[in-house]
Enzyme design. Structure first.
Site, PDB file in Angstrom:
ATOM      1  N   GLY A 154       0.825  -1.206   0.000  1.00 43.32           N
ATOM      2  CA  GLY A 154       0.000   0.000   0.000  1.00 43.32           C
ATOM      3  C   GLY A 154       0.846   1.237   0.000  1.00 43.32           C
ATOM      4  O   GLY A 154       2.038   1.188  -0.292  1.00 43.32           O
ATOM      5  N   LYS A 155       0.214   2.333   0.327  1.00 40.57           N
ATOM      6  CA  LYS A 155       0.889   3.627   0.253  1.00 40.57           C
ATOM      7  C   LYS A 155       2.149   3.669   1.110  1.00 40.57           C
ATOM      8  O   LYS A 155       3.113   4.332   0.773  1.00 40.57           O
ATOM      9  CB  LYS A 155      -0.063   4.727   0.709  1.00 40.57           C
ATOM     10  CG  LYS A 155      -1.131   5.018  -0.311  1.00 40.57           C
ATOM     11  CD  LYS A 155      -1.599   6.458  -0.209  1.00 40.57           C
ATOM     12  CE  LYS A 155      -2.681   6.746  -1.234  1.00 40.57           C
ATOM     13  NZ  LYS A 155      -3.879   5.898  -1.025  1.00 40.57           N
ATOM     14  N   ARG A 156       2.112   2.970   2.246  1.00 41.81           N
ATOM     15  CA  ARG A 156       3.263   3.040   3.140  1.00 41.81           C
ATOM     16  C   ARG A 156       4.430   2.177   2.676  1.00 41.81           C
ATOM     17  O   ARG A 156       5.473   2.141   3.301  1.00 41.81           O
ATOM     18  CB  ARG A 156       2.841   2.669   4.565  1.00 41.81           C
ATOM     19  CG  ARG A 156       2.227   3.851   5.311  1.00 41.81           C
ATOM     20  CD  ARG A 156       1.639   3.424   6.629  1.00 41.81           C
ATOM     21  NE  ARG A 156       0.548   2.470   6.425  1.00 41.81           N
ATOM     22  CZ  ARG A 156       0.422   1.333   7.077  1.00 41.81           C
ATOM     23  NH1 ARG A 156       1.332   0.978   7.964  1.00 41.81           N
ATOM     24  NH2 ARG A 156      -0.603   0.548   6.865  1.00 41.81           N
TER      25      ARG A 156
END
Ligand code: GLU
Length: 491
Positions: free
Chosen positions: A254-256
Site C-alpha cells: 500500500g501507500k506506506r
C-alpha cells in the site's frame, strides 16, 4: 471468424496507476494478445468525486509507458462505447427501471445518519452490518407518501436471501458464499450515479466481456455482482482473480510500502521493460527458471493456469536486478536517448545542443555500472562539468608524500602532452612507464590521476575515461589539479 476473447482493464481515474492495477492490466493484455482476443480499456469513473481528463491521462500515460496498447475503448473507440462510465448514465438508467419494475430493486429513503446509528449498533454487537430492508418493508401508503415527498433516496438491489452464490474461478477454483452474507447493495446513489458494482455488471455484459481478470481484492464484489447479472438476465463472463500483492513482511502493498505507483518507477529511472517483466512474475510463474522475458516472450509464455493462488511478494531487489539486465541489453544510442531527459532535468546537459557522440561515448562507459536512469546524472556529471575541483588530499598517492605526488602529476601532465595519438594503448603505455620510472605501483599513480580528471574515486576504467574526455579536457583538468595540490602544500 472473429475471436470471442474480450477482456478489459477498467481503471478508476486517479491520476496515477497503482502497480497492482498495472499488473492486472498486463495479465489482461497478455491473455488477449495470446488468444488473438480484444483488449479493452474502460474508465470506471462513477465512484470518483470528480474526475478530470487530466486524471484519466495520468493513468493512460502509465499504460502507454509500459507498452500496453488497447484495441478498443476509451480514445480507441469501438462499437460498445462510450467507454467512460460517466457517459453511459442513460444506459444504466434503463436497467434500473427494469429492476425496479420486476421487484429486484427498491428505493430506500433511510438517511446517512439513520444508517450510521444502525451501523454503530451492529459494531457494538459485533455482528456484520446488513441493511435491515426497512424501506422494502414499508407499508404501501407509507411508501407512496415518501415517493411524493421528493426526499432523496438511493436504490438498492434486493439480494437473494437463500442458497449460495457460486462461480468457478479460473485461478482459484470453486468460489462460494452463502447468500445470507449478502447485503442489499446500493446500486444508484442519491445523486443518481450508479455504483461500481452495478455499472460494472452492465458494462461487462454490454461490452461482451468474456473473461473478467482482476485482483483477488475484488472477490467480494464478484459475489455481489453475480446476482445482479442474473437479475438482469445476463450471461456471466469467466472469472480469474489474481493474487494480492504484499510486501516481503506479508503486509498488504500500500501507500506506506514506498513506491506503488507506476509513475514513480518511471521517475526513479526504471525501464518499462523491467517493470513489465517484474510485474509479469508477480503472481504468474513460467514453470521453469527463466526470469527475463520481453513482452513478446510473455505473450507466448503466459497462461492463466500458471497464475498462483498464493499472494505475490513484491521484492524490489528483483526489479533492481532486472533493470540492470535491461540497461545492459540496450544499444548505446537507445540508452543515451532514454538518459537524456534525466540528464537535462538534473542540469547536467542542456537537452538542445548536446554533443551526441560525446554523450554516447560517456554513457557507453557507464552502461555496465548503471542501475537505473536516475543515476545517470550523478555518474556522468564529470564528463560535462566545466571543472571537477578535486579535494587536494585525494590527489596524494597512497603511501607517498604530497610533494612526491605533486611532482608525479607534473610528470604525468608533461608526458601526456607529448603523446602523438590520444588512444588507449599509448596512454596506458605512457602511464605504466611513468609508474615504473617512479618505482610506484600502477594503482598508486592511477588513483590521483583519476581524481584529478573526474573529481571522483570511483569511475569507469581510467584509460577509456581519458580517451572519452579527450586530451584537451584531460590536460586542463590535470593542470588545475596540479595547481590545487601545489597551493594546498604551500599553505
Ligand atoms: N475500477 C475498478 C478498479 O479499478 C475495476 C475493477 C474491475 O476490474 O471490475 O479496481
Amino acid at each position: 471468424m472473429g475471436n470471442s476473447v474480450r477482456v478489459r482493464i477498467a481503471p478508476s481515474p486517479t491520476g496515477n496507476l497503482h502497480v497492482g492495477n498495472a499488473r492486472t492490466a498486463l495479465y489482461n493484455y497478455l491473455f488477449a494478445r495470446q488468444t488473438g482476443g480484444t483488449y479493452i480499456l474502460r474508465i470506471d469513473d462513477t465512484d470518483a468525486k470528480r474526475s478530470s481528463d487530466e486524471d484519466i491521462e495520468g493513468v493512460l500515460y502509465s499504460f502507454r509507458w509500459m507498452g500496453l496498447d488497447w484495441d478498443e475503448g476509451y480514445e480507441a473507440g469501438g462499437d460498445c462505447g462510450p467507454y467512460r462510465q460517466s457517459e453511459r448514465l442513460s444506459l444504466y438508467q434503463a436497467h434500473v427501471e427494469e429492476l425496479l419494475a420486476n421487484g429486484h430493486a427498491y428505493r430506500c429513503w433511510c438517511t446517512p445518519a439513520e444508517l450510521d446509528v444502525l451501523r454503530k449498533r451492529a459494531q457494538q454487537e459485533r455482528r456484520p452490518f446488513r441493511y435491515p430492508q426497512t424501506c422494502l418493508l414499508l407499508a404501501a401508503a407509507e411508501r407512496a407518501a415518501r415517493e411524493r415527498s421528493g426526499a432523496p433516496y438511493v436504490i438498492r438491489f434486493l439480494s437473494p436471501r437463500e442458497g449460495t452464490v457460486d462461480f468457478l474461478d479460473l485461478v482459484r477454483g470453486n468460489m462460494r458464499v452463502d447468500a445470507a452474507e449478502l447485503d442489499d447493495l446500493v446500486i444508484v446513489r442519491a445523486d443518481g450515479m450508479p455504483t461500481y458494482n452495478f455499472a460494472s455488471v452492465i458494462d461487462d455484459s454490454q461490452m461482451r466481456i468474456s473473461h473478467v481478470i482482476r485482483g483477488a481484492d475484488h472477490l467480494y464484489n464478484t459475489h455481489r455482482q453475480i446476482p445482479i447479472a442474473f437479475a438482469l438476465g445476463f450471461d456471466l463472463p469467466a472469472y480469474a482473480h489474481l493474487p494480492l500483492l504484499t510486501n516481503p513482511d506479508r503486509t498488504k502493498l500500500g501507500k506506506r510500502s514506498g513506491a506503488v505507483l507506476v509513475g514513480d518507477y518511471a521517475k526513479q529511472g526504471y525501464l518499462p521493460e523491467a517493470v513489465v517483466n517484474f510485474l509479469a512474475l508477480l503472481g504468474w510463474n513460467p514453470g521453469d527458471t527463466q526470469e527475463v522475458f520481453s513482452l513478446e516472450e510473455l505473450v507466448a509464455a503466459f497462461s492463466l493456469e500458471r497464475v498462483n493462488r498464493a499472494n505475490a511478494v513484491f521484492e524490489l531487489q528483483k526489479l533492481v536486478w532486472l533493470n540492470g539486465v535491461y540497461i545492459r541489453s540496450l544499444t548505446v544510442p537507445d540508452l543515451t536517448e532514454r538518459s537524456v531527459p534525466f540528464l537535462a532535468e538534473a542540469g547536467v546537459i542542456a537537452a538542445e545542443n548536446v554533443d551526441r557522440t560525446y554523450l554516447q561515448d560517456a554513457i557507453g562507459l557507464e552502461q555496465e555500472r548503471l542501475k537505473n536512469l536516475a543515476e545517470a546524472p550523478s555518474v556522468l556529471d564529470f564528463f560535462f562539468a566545466d571543472d571537477v575541483t578535486p579535494e587536494p588530499k585525494l590527489l596524494v598517492a597512497k603511501k607517498q608524500t604530497p610533494a612526491d605526488s605533486l611532482s608525479a602529476l607534473q610528470r604525468v601532465h608533461e608526458q601526456l602532452a607529448l603523446l602523438a595519438s590520444w588512444d588507449h594503448e599509448p596512454i596506458e603505455a605512457c602511464l605504466r612507464g611513468l609508474a615504473a620510472e617512479l618505482g610506484w605501483k600502477a594503482g598508486q599513480l592511477f588513483m590521483p590521476i583519476r581524481v584529478a580528471i573526474t573529481g571522483k574515486t570511483a569511475t569507469p576504467p581510467l584509460f577509456e575515461t581519458m580517451v572519452v574526455l579527450g586530451s584537451e579536457r584531460t590536460l586542463t583538468r590535470l593542470a588545475a589539479a596540479i595547481d590545487a595540490l601545489a597551493a594546498d602544500i604551500a599553505e
